[in-house]
Structures are given as C-alpha cells and as structure tokens.
Design a protein around this motif. Structure first.
Motif, PDB file in Angstrom:
ATOM      1  N   THR A 136       0.816  -1.219   0.000  1.00 60.62           N
ATOM      2  CA  THR A 136       0.000   0.000   0.000  1.00 60.62           C
ATOM      3  C   THR A 136       0.845   1.262   0.000  1.00 60.62           C
ATOM      4  OG1 THR A 136      -0.160  -0.102   2.415  1.00 60.62           O
ATOM      5  CG2 THR A 136      -1.946  -1.122   1.141  1.00 60.62           C
ATOM      6  N   LYS A 137       2.127   1.127   0.266  1.00 58.41           N
ATOM      7  CA  LYS A 137       3.026   2.292   0.239  1.00 58.41           C
ATOM      8  C   LYS A 137       4.405   1.831  -0.181  1.00 58.41           C
ATOM      9  CE  LYS A 137       2.791   5.493   3.406  1.00 58.41           C
ATOM     10  NZ  LYS A 137       2.891   6.232   4.690  1.00 58.41           N
ATOM     11  N   ALA A 138       5.004   2.562  -1.129  1.00 66.61           N
ATOM     12  CA  ALA A 138       6.372   2.319  -1.565  1.00 66.61           C
ATOM     13  C   ALA A 138       6.918   3.671  -2.018  1.00 66.61           C
ATOM     14  CB  ALA A 138       6.427   1.288  -2.688  1.00 66.61           C
ATOM     15  N   MET A 139       7.636   4.343  -1.129  1.00 71.24           N
ATOM     16  CA  MET A 139       8.033   5.720  -1.394  1.00 71.24           C
ATOM     17  C   MET A 139       9.333   6.041  -0.668  1.00 71.24           C
ATOM     18  SD  MET A 139       5.590   7.805   1.259  1.00 71.24           S
ATOM     19  CE  MET A 139       6.806   9.109   1.389  1.00 71.24           C
ATOM     20  N   LYS A 140       9.894   7.218  -0.994  1.00 69.53           N
ATOM     21  CA  LYS A 140      11.103   7.678  -0.325  1.00 69.53           C
ATOM     22  C   LYS A 140      10.749   8.807   0.621  1.00 69.53           C
ATOM     23  CE  LYS A 140      15.876   9.115  -1.031  1.00 69.53           C
ATOM     24  NZ  LYS A 140      16.948   9.415  -2.006  1.00 69.53           N
ATOM     25  N   LEU A 144      13.362   8.927   6.809  1.00 70.04           N
ATOM     26  CA  LEU A 144      13.333   7.481   7.050  1.00 70.04           C
ATOM     27  C   LEU A 144      13.955   6.660   5.938  1.00 70.04           C
ATOM     28  CD1 LEU A 144       9.682   7.198   8.434  1.00 70.04           C
ATOM     29  CD2 LEU A 144      11.806   7.536   9.725  1.00 70.04           C
ATOM     30  N   GLY A 145      14.309   7.283   4.820  1.00 68.58           N
ATOM     31  CA  GLY A 145      14.768   6.517   3.670  1.00 68.58           C
ATOM     32  C   GLY A 145      13.578   5.967   2.906  1.00 68.58           C
ATOM     33  N   PHE A 146      13.788   4.924   2.124  1.00 68.99           N
ATOM     34  CA  PHE A 146      12.668   4.302   1.424  1.00 68.99           C
ATOM     35  C   PHE A 146      11.783   3.561   2.426  1.00 68.99           C
ATOM     36  CE2 PHE A 146      15.545   4.815  -2.197  1.00 68.99           C
ATOM     37  CZ  PHE A 146      14.662   5.334  -3.134  1.00 68.99           C
ATOM     38  N   VAL A 147      10.473   3.659   2.200  1.00 64.25           N
ATOM     39  CA  VAL A 147       9.481   3.084   3.114  1.00 64.25           C
ATOM     40  C   VAL A 147       8.541   2.175   2.334  1.00 64.25           C
ATOM     41  CG1 VAL A 147       7.598   3.588   4.726  1.00 64.25           C
ATOM     42  CG2 VAL A 147       9.589   5.104   4.615  1.00 64.25           C
ATOM     43  N   VAL A 148       8.236   1.029   2.916  1.00 62.61           N
ATOM     44  CA  VAL A 148       7.267   0.084   2.336  1.00 62.61           C
ATOM     45  C   VAL A 148       6.268  -0.300   3.416  1.00 62.61           C
ATOM     46  CG1 VAL A 148       6.914  -2.222   1.341  1.00 62.61           C
ATOM     47  CG2 VAL A 148       8.874  -0.840   0.628  1.00 62.61           C
ATOM     48  N   GLU A 149       4.988  -0.335   3.049  1.00 60.92           N
ATOM     49  CA  GLU A 149       3.953  -0.835   3.947  1.00 60.92           C
ATOM     50  C   GLU A 149       3.122  -1.872   3.207  1.00 60.92           C
ATOM     51  OE1 GLU A 149       1.707   2.319   5.688  1.00 60.92           O
ATOM     52  OE2 GLU A 149       3.409   3.087   6.867  1.00 60.92           O
ATOM     53  N   VAL A 150       2.803  -2.958   3.914  1.00 59.27           N
ATOM     54  CA  VAL A 150       2.050  -4.074   3.323  1.00 59.27           C
ATOM     55  C   VAL A 150       0.804  -4.320   4.161  1.00 59.27           C
ATOM     56  CG1 VAL A 150       2.129  -6.489   2.621  1.00 59.27           C
ATOM     57  CG2 VAL A 150       4.207  -5.094   2.479  1.00 59.27           C
ATOM     58  N   ASP A 151      -0.339  -4.381   3.491  1.00 59.13           N
ATOM     59  CA  ASP A 151      -1.617  -4.637   4.155  1.00 59.13           C
ATOM     60  C   ASP A 151      -1.891  -6.141   4.135  1.00 59.13           C
ATOM     61  OD1 ASP A 151      -4.138  -4.616   5.181  1.00 59.13           O
ATOM     62  OD2 ASP A 151      -5.073  -3.503   3.546  1.00 59.13           O
ATOM     63  N   HIS A 152      -2.188  -6.699   5.317  1.00 59.84           N
ATOM     64  CA  HIS A 152      -2.431  -8.137   5.438  1.00 59.84           C
ATOM     65  C   HIS A 152      -3.895  -8.453   5.773  1.00 59.84           C
ATOM     66  CE1 HIS A 152       1.951  -8.422   5.455  1.00 59.84           C
ATOM     67  NE2 HIS A 152       1.959  -7.537   6.445  1.00 59.84           N
ATOM     68  N   GLY A 153      -4.738  -7.428   5.850  1.00 57.18           N
ATOM     69  CA  GLY A 153      -6.142  -7.644   6.166  1.00 57.18           C
ATOM     70  C   GLY A 153      -6.428  -7.537   7.645  1.00 57.18           C
ATOM     71  N   SER A 164      17.490   1.365   1.426  1.00 63.68           N
ATOM     72  CA  SER A 164      18.281   2.118   0.459  1.00 63.68           C
ATOM     73  C   SER A 164      17.765   1.938  -0.964  1.00 63.68           C
ATOM     74  CB  SER A 164      19.749   1.684   0.518  1.00 63.68           C
ATOM     75  OG  SER A 164      19.873   0.307   0.185  1.00 63.68           O
ATOM     76  N   ALA A 165      16.924   0.927  -1.184  1.00 67.90           N
ATOM     77  CA  ALA A 165      16.363   0.666  -2.514  1.00 67.90           C
ATOM     78  C   ALA A 165      15.068  -0.113  -2.359  1.00 67.90           C
ATOM     79  CB  ALA A 165      17.356  -0.111  -3.380  1.00 67.90           C
ATOM     80  N   LEU A 166      14.224  -0.033  -3.384  1.00 72.44           N
ATOM     81  CA  LEU A 166      12.936  -0.728  -3.383  1.00 72.44           C
ATOM     82  C   LEU A 166      12.899  -1.784  -4.482  1.00 72.44           C
ATOM     83  CD1 LEU A 166      10.383   2.211  -2.955  1.00 72.44           C
ATOM     84  CD2 LEU A 166      11.250   0.670  -1.193  1.00 72.44           C
ATOM     85  N   ASP A 167      12.206  -2.885  -4.187  1.00 72.63           N
ATOM     86  CA  ASP A 167      11.978  -3.931  -5.189  1.00 72.63           C
ATOM     87  C   ASP A 167      10.493  -4.139  -5.447  1.00 72.63           C
ATOM     88  OD1 ASP A 167      14.644  -5.009  -5.912  1.00 72.63           O
ATOM     89  OD2 ASP A 167      14.785  -5.410  -3.772  1.00 72.63           O
ATOM     90  N   VAL A 168       9.649  -3.283  -4.908  1.00 68.30           N
ATOM     91  CA  VAL A 168       8.200  -3.416  -5.083  1.00 68.30           C
ATOM     92  C   VAL A 168       7.597  -2.044  -5.401  1.00 68.30           C
ATOM     93  CG1 VAL A 168       7.962  -5.429  -3.585  1.00 68.30           C
ATOM     94  CG2 VAL A 168       7.829  -3.136  -2.603  1.00 68.30           C
ATOM     95  N   LYS A 169       6.370  -2.078  -5.891  1.00 75.02           N
ATOM     96  CA  LYS A 169       5.610  -0.858  -6.163  1.00 75.02           C
ATOM     97  C   LYS A 169       4.250  -0.955  -5.476  1.00 75.02           C
ATOM     98  CE  LYS A 169       7.702   0.025 -10.690  1.00 75.02           C
ATOM     99  NZ  LYS A 169       7.425   0.214 -12.143  1.00 75.02           N
ATOM    100  N   GLU A 170       3.620   0.189  -5.306  1.00 74.72           N
ATOM    101  CA  GLU A 170       2.285   0.211  -4.696  1.00 74.72           C
ATOM    102  C   GLU A 170       1.312  -0.604  -5.545  1.00 74.72           C
ATOM    103  OE1 GLU A 170       0.779   4.031  -3.788  1.00 74.72           O
ATOM    104  OE2 GLU A 170       2.582   4.706  -2.737  1.00 74.72           O
ATOM    105  N   GLY A 171       0.467  -1.374  -4.860  1.00 73.17           N
ATOM    106  CA  GLY A 171      -0.515  -2.209  -5.546  1.00 73.17           C
ATOM    107  C   GLY A 171      -0.017  -3.601  -5.865  1.00 73.17           C
ATOM    108  N   LYS A 172       1.283  -3.859  -5.664  1.00 73.51           N
ATOM    109  CA  LYS A 172       1.818  -5.181  -5.982  1.00 73.51           C
ATOM    110  C   LYS A 172       1.462  -6.181  -4.893  1.00 73.51           C
ATOM    111  CE  LYS A 172       6.064  -7.745  -6.964  1.00 73.51           C
ATOM    112  NZ  LYS A 172       7.539  -7.703  -7.097  1.00 73.51           N
ATOM    113  N   ILE A 180      11.531  -7.113  -0.644  1.00 70.92           N
ATOM    114  CA  ILE A 180      10.835  -5.861  -0.930  1.00 70.92           C
ATOM    115  C   ILE A 180      11.794  -4.680  -1.041  1.00 70.92           C
ATOM    116  CG2 ILE A 180       8.701  -6.632   0.177  1.00 70.92           C
ATOM    117  CD1 ILE A 180       9.500  -5.010   2.627  1.00 70.92           C
ATOM    118  N   GLY A 181      13.047  -4.859  -0.602  1.00 70.16           N
ATOM    119  CA  GLY A 181      14.030  -3.790  -0.683  1.00 70.16           C
ATOM    120  C   GLY A 181      15.338  -4.200  -0.033  1.00 70.16           C
ATOM    121  N   GLU A 182      16.232  -3.229   0.079  1.00 71.92           N
ATOM    122  CA  GLU A 182      17.543  -3.474   0.684  1.00 71.92           C
ATOM    123  C   GLU A 182      17.756  -2.527   1.840  1.00 71.92           C
ATOM    124  OE1 GLU A 182      21.530  -2.526  -1.251  1.00 71.92           O
ATOM    125  OE2 GLU A 182      21.462  -4.722  -1.424  1.00 71.92           O
TER     126      GLU A 182
END
Length: 272
Positions: A136-140, A144-153, A164-172, A180-182
């Motif tokens: 639901t979130k993949a941004m810089k 905080l650096g790059f941030v990823v959030e995942v919704d599990h229900g 420092s890097a992302l391997d996913v995009k929002e909606g994936k 998901i990143g490094e």
C-alpha cells in the motif's frame, strides 16, 4: 421564345456582376466543407465506440491475499546473523529497557514503535515481507529513507523503513519471504547504521513485533489494542444502546412514587 430570351438575358446580366461568381464559389466550398466534417465526425464516433467496447481493464487488487495459513516471520532471512539495534518501547517494561527503546533525534527523545535489525558484519542485506499481502506504500522519505507498507487484512499492516532501494511498487501483491528492498541508513536514526526498521500495526496502533511473531493475522487482531477510530465507534455504539427507546411506553401498572418528605423535613416537623 421571347420569354426564354428574356430569361437568358437576365442570367447574362447577373453573371456580368463581379460579386456573383465569388458567391457561388463560397457556397460550393461551404457545402463541401460541411460534407467532409460530417463524414469525419462519423469516423470519430466509430473510434469512440471501438474504445468503449474494448476489453475490460482489470483494476489493481485492493484486498490482501489469503494469509489464513501463514504466521508472521521476521523480515530477515536468518535471525542469528543479525543484531537488534533497536527494540520496541513497552510502557509496562522496566525503566532500563525503556531507555534502550528511545531514539534521540533533533533534540527530542522519541519512543521506538518497532524493532531495528542490523547485520553483524555491518553490510547491507535484503529485506523480506513478513507475511503475504498487498503493498500500500512504496516511497522515499527524507528522514526514514525508502518506506514500504504491506496490508495483510483485518487492519494489520507491516511497516519497513530505512531502506536504500525498493523492489516493489504500490498495488503489488507480495508473498511471504519476497524481497521488498535493501537495508540502508537514514537521517532519523543514524546511530543504528545500516539497518531495517520493522513495525507491526493494528488499526494504526503499533504492536510489539516480538509478540506478533509466529502468530496469524486473526491472533494479532484479537490481542492488539484498538485504534482510536475503533474505540470511538465502540463508544458511540455503547451510547446508542444505552439510550431509552422513544417508542417504548411506560408500564401502566407502575405507579409513580409519591413525594415523600426528606429526612431534614421530618426532623423539622418533629422539633416543631
């Protein structure tokens, strides 16, 4: 014959006038242009119909994947290869432990809402999804650096930052264990060095990730504190249930209590 001759003479006289021929040409050009525009509008309409009748576009999935048989894992591959350089701030913990769960930033002491992992060799490492879900979130973020959030229900979300890097995009859609990143460093917690900051949230409220490990989404939803929105909804529901029913009629057999004198009034009567 005479009438035909007069008519022919009138036409000749009319053609001798300078404005006649340009008028004729303009009228002809206007008619031709109208015809072209009409045909062109018909073609545009056909194109629009072809586009609207094309294959249906599927929207990005918004509901998390099925995680019924999964339990939460740490976002690193092998825990023994990592050090915990930051722990969750627990209001019920000992003072010494609480002090270790404080982050000093910009002349302020901030409670740590998650845990921080750094590799023992100090190098960068891949960060993995703790459980399957939808990104639901993949941004810089500047701090905080790059941030990823995942919704599990069920209101459960995992948060990963200091990447420092992302391997996913929002909606994936990601599966448990997917990279998901490094891990990297950030401006917020420089003392932690190269690390990943990991949080588990329920209805927006941080849960101790240690308590969430090896538990399902349903388990976390059951023991985790409710968010402010949920608490307010419960309070409103309780108030609604406590309100008397306006349509409910009073019991006819129930007699109203008669006005009885208070104890003070009784004492005054006795003294008189």
């Amino acid at each position: 014959m005479k009438e035909e001759k007069n008519s022919s003479n009138k036409i000749q006289d009319l053609m001798r006038k300078r404005w006649v021929l340009p008028s004729v040409y303009l009228a002809a050009a206007a008619g031709l242009l109208s015809t072209v525009l009409f045909l062109q509008s018909g073609e545009d309409t056909e194109r629009e119909l072809e586009i609207s009748e094309g294959p249906e576009q599927t929207e990005e999935p918004t509901a998390p994947v099925n995680v019924a048989n999964e339990s939460f894992h740490l976002p690193v591959e092998n825990e023994t290869d990592f050090d915990r350089v930051g722990i969750f701030y627990d209001a019920q913990a000992e003072v010494e432990e609480q002090e270790q769960a404080i982050v000093y930033f910009n002349n302020m002491y901030v409670e740590n809402k998650g845990v921080d992992f750094a590799s023992k060799n100090g190098e960068a490492f891949p960060v993995m999804a703790s459980m399957s879900g939808i990104v639901t979130k993949a941004m810089k973020d500047s701090l905080l650096g790059f941030v990823v959030e995942v919704d599990h229900g069920d209101g459960v979300v995992t948060h990963y930052s200091s990447l420092s890097a992302l391997d996913v995009k929002e909606g994936k859609e990601v599966s448990q264990g997917d990279v998901i990143g490094e891990a990297g460093s950030n401006s917020y917690n420089q003392e932690a060095g190269i690390h990943v900051h990991f949080e588990v949230r329920h209805d927006g409220v941080a849960v101790n990730p240690t308590d969430a490990m090896e538990k399902s989404v349903e388990d976390i939803a059951a023991f985790a504190p409710q968010g402010e929105k949920k608490e307010k909804e419960k309070e409103n529901e309780k108030e609604e249930n406590e309100k008397p029913d306006e349509n409910e009629k009073p019991d006819e057999n129930e007699k109203p209590e008669e006005n009885k004198p208070s104890n003070d009034e009784e004492l005054e009567g006795e003294t008189e």
